[in-house]
Design an enzyme around this catalytic site. Structure first.
Site, PDB file in Angstrom:
ATOM      1  N   GLU A 259       1.019  -3.661   4.465  1.00 43.07           N
ATOM      2  CA  GLU A 259       0.223  -2.456   4.645  1.00 43.07           C
ATOM      3  C   GLU A 259       1.115  -1.249   4.950  1.00 43.07           C
ATOM      4  O   GLU A 259       2.343  -1.333   4.961  1.00 43.07           O
ATOM      5  CB  GLU A 259      -0.808  -2.691   5.756  1.00 43.07           C
ATOM      6  CG  GLU A 259      -2.192  -3.079   5.234  1.00 43.07           C
ATOM      7  CD  GLU A 259      -2.923  -1.903   4.609  1.00 43.07           C
ATOM      8  OE1 GLU A 259      -2.348  -0.801   4.524  1.00 43.07           O
ATOM      9  OE2 GLU A 259      -4.087  -2.084   4.210  1.00 43.07           O
ATOM     10  N   HIS A 260       0.492  -0.121   5.238  1.00 48.86           N
ATOM     11  CA  HIS A 260       1.155   1.178   5.361  1.00 48.86           C
ATOM     12  C   HIS A 260       2.189   1.218   6.487  1.00 48.86           C
ATOM     13  O   HIS A 260       2.093   0.514   7.499  1.00 48.86           O
ATOM     14  CB  HIS A 260       0.097   2.263   5.630  1.00 48.86           C
ATOM     15  CG  HIS A 260      -0.652   2.046   6.918  1.00 48.86           C
ATOM     16  ND1 HIS A 260      -0.225   2.533   8.128  1.00 48.86           N
ATOM     17  CD2 HIS A 260      -1.792   1.352   7.172  1.00 48.86           C
ATOM     18  CE1 HIS A 260      -1.063   2.182   9.081  1.00 48.86           C
ATOM     19  NE2 HIS A 260      -2.037   1.459   8.520  1.00 48.86           N
ATOM     20  N   ASP A 261       3.178   2.072   6.306  1.00 46.26           N
ATOM     21  CA  ASP A 261       4.147   2.416   7.347  1.00 46.26           C
ATOM     22  C   ASP A 261       4.882   1.199   7.900  1.00 46.26           C
ATOM     23  O   ASP A 261       5.056   1.057   9.112  1.00 46.26           O
ATOM     24  CB  ASP A 261       3.463   3.189   8.482  1.00 46.26           C
ATOM     25  CG  ASP A 261       2.810   4.473   7.984  1.00 46.26           C
ATOM     26  OD1 ASP A 261       3.534   5.346   7.484  1.00 46.26           O
ATOM     27  OD2 ASP A 261       1.571   4.581   8.064  1.00 46.26           O
TER      28      ASP A 261
ATOM     29  N   THR B   1       0.827  -1.202   0.000  1.00 44.62           N
ATOM     30  CA  THR B   1       0.000   0.000   0.000  1.00 44.62           C
ATOM     31  C   THR B   1       0.868   1.261   0.000  1.00 44.62           C
ATOM     32  O   THR B   1       1.361   1.658  -1.043  1.00 44.62           O
ATOM     33  CB  THR B   1      -1.020  -0.014   1.149  1.00 44.62           C
ATOM     34  OG1 THR B   1      -0.337  -0.014   2.402  1.00 44.62           O
ATOM     35  CG2 THR B   1      -1.944  -1.217   1.058  1.00 44.62           C
TER      36      THR B   1
END
Length: 219
Positions: free
Chosen positions: A142-144, A124
């Protein structure tokens, strides 16, 4: 038109055979299929070819006349993968990444050299991934998240947001890693092993193997 480039998928095993067709499509998409040759590299080949693709020993690959040679290491064992990377680097070979056409890469995603990204993988946003990462079928990040060098995702890994995965970690098929918090990421330590289907709700220490739901250390 003469062949100028030689691409080698190191490993004619299941992993290598699973990603070589993706490498072939990558070369076609880049317009290199007419000036390049694609082969397997195997230290102990059992045949001269498999799936209509030649198998060369490493020595044969090095001796081949093409002036431009690149390798992708399709070996699941991360320690062996690193040893082969070091060997290839000593011989001044380059590394190429393999990425399925239907892999999804969104915003601010950095992926190091030599990655292998299988079909239906998703990244993402705001993700940093190290060198020679393997992401098998249907995995996502996923993010971060920060993922180190020589990390392996088996099929169906769910890596949720705010997670740090250190070098050489192995994440088993269908494992789920719970989302961390901004400034307080979930951490999977260096060389840790996450068992198939595990649900990871806490950080995992360096070199530790965990399994189960919720995941707990095992011998």
């Amino acid at each position: 038109m003469s062949i100028q480039k030689l691409y080698g998928v190191y490993g004619a095993n299941g992993a290598g055979r699973g990603v070589l067709p993706i490498a072939r499509e990558n070369l076609k998409a880049a317009g290199e299929d007419e000036i390049s040759r694609l082969v397997f590299i195997d230290d102990h080949p059992k045949a001269e070819e498999i799936n209509n693709t030649p198998i060369l020993t490493y020595e044969q690959f090095i001796a081949s006349p093409e002036p431009d040679k690149s390798v992708s290491i399709a070996i699941a064992d991360s320690e062996i993968r690193e040893k082969l990377v070091n060997k290839c680097s000593q011989d001044s070979l380059k590394f190429f990444s393999i990425r399925a056409e239907n892999a999804v890469v969104m915003d601010s995603v950095e992926i190091g050299e030599g990655a292998i990204v299988s079909p239906f993988v998703t990244f993402t946003s705001n993700i940093k991934i190290g060198k020679h990462f393997h992401a098998n079928l249907y995995s996502y990040v996923e993010h971060d998240c920060i993922v180190g060098d020589f990390v392996t995702f088996a099929p169906g890994v769910q890596c949720n947001g705010n997670i740090v995965i250190e070098d050489h970690a192995y994440i088993g098929a269908g494992a789920v890693i719970r989302q961390g918090k901004p400034g307080q990421p979930m951490t999977i330590g260096k060389g840790a092993v996450i068992g198939m289907g595990a649900v990871v709700t806490k950080s995992v220490a360096t070199g530790t193997t965990v399994a189960g739901c919720p995941a707990k250390p095992i011998s």
